[in-house]
Design a protein around this motif. Structure first.
Motif, PDB file in Angstrom:
ATOM      1  N   ASN A   3       0.839  -1.192   0.000  1.00 61.42           N
ATOM      2  CA  ASN A   3       0.000   0.000   0.000  1.00 61.42           C
ATOM      3  C   ASN A   3       0.877   1.246   0.000  1.00 61.42           C
ATOM      4  OD1 ASN A   3      -2.775  -1.154   0.341  1.00 61.42           O
ATOM      5  ND2 ASN A   3      -1.828  -2.013   2.173  1.00 61.42           N
ATOM      6  N   PHE A   4       0.742   2.057  -1.030  1.00 58.23           N
ATOM      7  CA  PHE A   4       1.522   3.294  -1.156  1.00 58.23           C
ATOM      8  C   PHE A   4       0.578   4.470  -0.903  1.00 58.23           C
ATOM      9  CE2 PHE A   4       3.300   6.927  -3.291  1.00 58.23           C
ATOM     10  CZ  PHE A   4       4.672   6.804  -3.167  1.00 58.23           C
ATOM     11  N   ILE A   5       0.809   5.216   0.174  1.00 60.09           N
ATOM     12  CA  ILE A   5      -0.129   6.268   0.562  1.00 60.09           C
ATOM     13  C   ILE A   5       0.267   7.635   0.019  1.00 60.09           C
ATOM     14  CG2 ILE A   5      -0.891   5.069   2.651  1.00 60.09           C
ATOM     15  CD1 ILE A   5       0.829   7.114   4.259  1.00 60.09           C
ATOM     16  N   ASP A   6      -0.759   8.416  -0.271  1.00 58.37           N
ATOM     17  CA  ASP A   6      -0.613   9.815  -0.635  1.00 58.37           C
ATOM     18  C   ASP A   6      -0.509  10.648   0.654  1.00 58.37           C
ATOM     19  OD1 ASP A   6      -0.537  12.107  -2.138  1.00 58.37           O
ATOM     20  OD2 ASP A   6      -2.616  12.021  -2.803  1.00 58.37           O
ATOM     21  N   THR A   7      -0.118  11.906   0.500  1.00 59.53           N
ATOM     22  CA  THR A   7       0.095  12.790   1.656  1.00 59.53           C
ATOM     23  C   THR A   7      -1.162  12.944   2.509  1.00 59.53           C
ATOM     24  OG1 THR A   7       1.637  14.022   0.269  1.00 59.53           O
ATOM     25  CG2 THR A   7       0.988  15.044   2.354  1.00 59.53           C
ATOM     26  N   ASN A   8      -2.324  13.014   1.864  1.00 58.67           N
ATOM     27  CA  ASN A   8      -3.546  13.286   2.616  1.00 58.67           C
ATOM     28  C   ASN A   8      -3.930  12.149   3.559  1.00 58.67           C
ATOM     29  OD1 ASN A   8      -4.593  11.515   0.590  1.00 58.67           O
ATOM     30  ND2 ASN A   8      -5.142  13.294  -0.672  1.00 58.67           N
ATOM     31  N   ILE A   9      -3.484  10.942   3.273  1.00 56.53           N
ATOM     32  CA  ILE A   9      -3.722   9.828   4.201  1.00 56.53           C
ATOM     33  C   ILE A   9      -2.934  10.053   5.491  1.00 56.53           C
ATOM     34  CG2 ILE A   9      -3.473   7.342   4.591  1.00 56.53           C
ATOM     35  CD1 ILE A   9      -5.575   7.904   2.525  1.00 56.53           C
ATOM     36  N   ALA A  10      -1.688  10.462   5.345  1.00 58.10           N
ATOM     37  CA  ALA A  10      -0.831  10.722   6.501  1.00 58.10           C
ATOM     38  C   ALA A  10      -1.365  11.887   7.328  1.00 58.10           C
ATOM     39  CB  ALA A  10       0.597  11.005   6.037  1.00 58.10           C
ATOM     40  N   LEU A  11      -1.831  12.936   6.661  1.00 59.04           N
ATOM     41  CA  LEU A  11      -2.383  14.090   7.375  1.00 59.04           C
ATOM     42  C   LEU A  11      -3.672  13.706   8.100  1.00 59.04           C
ATOM     43  CD1 LEU A  11      -1.835  16.893   4.702  1.00 59.04           C
ATOM     44  CD2 LEU A  11      -0.688  16.714   6.913  1.00 59.04           C
ATOM     45  N   GLY A  12      -4.532  12.959   7.415  1.00 58.50           N
ATOM     46  CA  GLY A  12      -5.791  12.547   8.028  1.00 58.50           C
ATOM     47  C   GLY A  12      -5.566  11.720   9.281  1.00 58.50           C
ATOM     48  N   TYR A  13      -4.579  10.846   9.250  1.00 53.82           N
ATOM     49  CA  TYR A  13      -4.260  10.014  10.410  1.00 53.82           C
ATOM     50  C   TYR A  13      -3.711  10.853  11.566  1.00 53.82           C
ATOM     51  CZ  TYR A  13      -2.070   6.316  13.207  1.00 53.82           C
ATOM     52  OH  TYR A  13      -1.692   5.474  14.230  1.00 53.82           O
ATOM     53  N   SER A  14      -2.834  11.789  11.247  1.00 54.80           N
ATOM     54  CA  SER A  14      -2.071  12.506  12.273  1.00 54.80           C
ATOM     55  C   SER A  14      -2.830  13.650  12.933  1.00 54.80           C
ATOM     56  CB  SER A  14      -0.773  13.060  11.661  1.00 54.80           C
ATOM     57  OG  SER A  14      -0.001  12.028  11.106  1.00 54.80           O
ATOM     58  N   LEU A  15      -3.824  14.205  12.233  1.00 50.24           N
ATOM     59  CA  LEU A  15      -4.573  15.345  12.770  1.00 50.24           C
ATOM     60  C   LEU A  15      -5.967  14.877  13.184  1.00 50.24           C
ATOM     61  CD1 LEU A  15      -3.496  17.868  10.004  1.00 50.24           C
ATOM     62  CD2 LEU A  15      -2.891  18.056  12.427  1.00 50.24           C
ATOM     63  N   ASN A  16      -6.210  14.828  14.474  1.00 53.04           N
ATOM     64  CA  ASN A  16      -7.490  14.288  14.940  1.00 53.04           C
ATOM     65  C   ASN A  16      -8.673  15.204  14.667  1.00 53.04           C
ATOM     66  OD1 ASN A  16      -7.001  16.253  16.856  1.00 53.04           O
ATOM     67  ND2 ASN A  16      -7.283  14.912  18.618  1.00 53.04           N
ATOM     68  N   CYS A  17      -8.403  16.427  14.185  1.00 52.53           N
ATOM     69  CA  CYS A  17      -9.495  17.329  13.811  1.00 52.53           C
ATOM     70  C   CYS A  17      -9.731  17.331  12.302  1.00 52.53           C
ATOM     71  CB  CYS A  17      -9.209  18.750  14.303  1.00 52.53           C
ATOM     72  SG  CYS A  17      -7.667  19.459  13.674  1.00 52.53           S
ATOM     73  N   ASP A  18      -9.012  16.510  11.567  1.00 55.84           N
ATOM     74  CA  ASP A  18      -9.185  16.413  10.119  1.00 55.84           C
ATOM     75  C   ASP A  18     -10.466  15.639   9.804  1.00 55.84           C
ATOM     76  OD1 ASP A  18      -7.239  16.619   7.447  1.00 55.84           O
ATOM     77  OD2 ASP A  18      -8.661  14.970   7.336  1.00 55.84           O
ATOM     78  N   LYS A  19     -11.190  16.048   8.763  1.00 57.27           N
ATOM     79  CA  LYS A  19     -12.464  15.393   8.446  1.00 57.27           C
ATOM     80  C   LYS A  19     -12.281  13.942   8.009  1.00 57.27           C
ATOM     81  CE  LYS A  19     -12.770  17.138   3.679  1.00 57.27           C
ATOM     82  NZ  LYS A  19     -13.596  17.938   2.731  1.00 57.27           N
ATOM     83  N   MET A  20     -11.063  13.581   7.589  1.00 55.11           N
ATOM     84  CA  MET A  20     -10.799  12.206   7.177  1.00 55.11           C
ATOM     85  C   MET A  20     -10.081  11.403   8.260  1.00 55.11           C
ATOM     86  SD  MET A  20     -12.253  12.136   4.311  1.00 55.11           S
ATOM     87  CE  MET A  20     -11.783  10.457   3.961  1.00 55.11           C
ATOM     88  N   HIS A  21     -10.020  11.928   9.466  1.00 55.93           N
ATOM     89  CA  HIS A  21      -9.228  11.282  10.516  1.00 55.93           C
ATOM     90  C   HIS A  21      -9.686   9.855  10.802  1.00 55.93           C
ATOM     91  CE1 HIS A  21      -6.895  10.574  14.080  1.00 55.93           C
ATOM     92  NE2 HIS A  21      -7.987  10.362  14.782  1.00 55.93           N
ATOM     93  N   GLU A  22     -10.964   9.652  11.040  1.00 54.98           N
ATOM     94  CA  GLU A  22     -11.448   8.316  11.403  1.00 54.98           C
ATOM     95  C   GLU A  22     -11.217   7.318  10.276  1.00 54.98           C
ATOM     96  OE1 GLU A  22     -12.377   7.339  14.332  1.00 54.98           O
ATOM     97  OE2 GLU A  22     -12.183   9.375  15.147  1.00 54.98           O
ATOM     98  N   THR A  23     -11.435   7.756   9.048  1.00 52.65           N
ATOM     99  CA  THR A  23     -11.248   6.875   7.893  1.00 52.65           C
ATOM    100  C   THR A  23      -9.791   6.485   7.732  1.00 52.65           C
ATOM    101  OG1 THR A  23     -13.124   7.910   6.766  1.00 52.65           O
ATOM    102  CG2 THR A  23     -11.576   6.681   5.401  1.00 52.65           C
ATOM    103  N   CYS A  24      -8.889   7.475   7.837  1.00 50.93           N
ATOM    104  CA  CYS A  24      -7.453   7.205   7.684  1.00 50.93           C
ATOM    105  C   CYS A  24      -6.918   6.391   8.854  1.00 50.93           C
ATOM    106  CB  CYS A  24      -6.688   8.516   7.546  1.00 50.93           C
ATOM    107  SG  CYS A  24      -7.090   9.432   6.041  1.00 50.93           S
ATOM    108  N   LEU A  25      -7.424   6.668  10.043  1.00 47.70           N
ATOM    109  CA  LEU A  25      -7.038   5.900  11.220  1.00 47.70           C
ATOM    110  C   LEU A  25      -7.433   4.432  11.048  1.00 47.70           C
ATOM    111  CD1 LEU A  25      -6.038   5.775  14.194  1.00 47.70           C
ATOM    112  CD2 LEU A  25      -8.363   6.371  14.892  1.00 47.70           C
TER     113      LEU A  25
END
Length: 218
Positions: A3-25
């Motif tokens: 699995n090769f991730i794009d930047t937004n996956i890493a940001l979504g995981y790392s920022l708990n206020c990101d709208k994609m946080h739960e999905t990326c987590l």
């Protein structure tokens, strides 16, 4: 498959206020063999610090407002409206602002009996804790993701593909990242993971890309 991730996956995981946080987590927690390239890691570190600075500035602005306009709040919604109405100059997006307000309210049991001074004290403590712990999930992510070490200029090895991607509407640094995944595909079966549906639409029909699968994490 890797699995090769794009930047937004890493940001979504790392920022708990990101709208994609739960999905990326969920994605990172439930998958193995997750990689990023030098370009993804560099862009992630740059964007993470930029976004966190916006978060920090928003929280400082909120603290100042709570201190200056001292009032009690009958419920969460009155507090949220008060903060959003008075932080319109903050460049942080509304979703992140709202999530941070929710985190504060839920973790501090704020109610109408609490004085404005106590609200301020609790918010300032919340701000200090948020600042102190802001790198924890980022560091956790960096320990989980493996590096495909192809360097920052790997994309220059593929001038024809680069030209094709640019003509298709893929911008920098996205074309660098896509070509890093393409390069990775010569040694491993690669699935390219992103939250950017538009990027997937631009690249998925490019038959020359050595990427076996494309997925959007939404």
């Amino acid at each position: 498959m890797k699995n090769f991730i794009d930047t937004n996956i890493a940001l979504g995981y790392s920022l708990n206020c990101d709208k994609m946080h739960e999905t990326c987590l969920e994605f990172i927690s439930n998958n193995e063999d997750i990689f990023w390239s030098n370009n993804v890691k560099q862009e992630f570190q740059k964007k993470y610090e930029q976004i966190f600075q916006l978060i920090h500035n928003f929280m400082l602005m909120t603290s100042s407002i709570v201190n200056t306009i001292q009032k009690s709040f009958i419920n969460y919604y009155s507090f949220e409206k008060f903060i959003l109405d008075n932080t319109k100059d903050s460049a942080l997006d509304i979703y992140k602002k709202t999530k941070i307000i929710e985190f504060f309210w839920e973790n501090n049991n704020i109610n109408y009996n609490i004085s404005p001074l106590e609200t301020l004290i609790r918010f300032n403590q919340f701000l200090a804790n948020y600042d102190y712990s802001h790198d924890s999930r980022k560091k956790e992510l960096e320990n989980l993701i493996e590096l495909y070490d192809c360097g920052l200029n790997n994309y220059l090895k593929y001038p024809k593909l680069l030209k094709k991607l640019i003509k298709s509407g893929v911008h920098n640094p996205d074309y660098k990242i896509v070509l890093d995944a393409h390069d990775f595909g010569f040694t491993s079966d690669v699935c390219f993971i992103t939250t950017d549906l538009n990027l997937i639409q631009l690249i998925k029909d490019c038959k020359l890309l050595n990427i076996m699968e494309f997925k959007t994490c939404t």
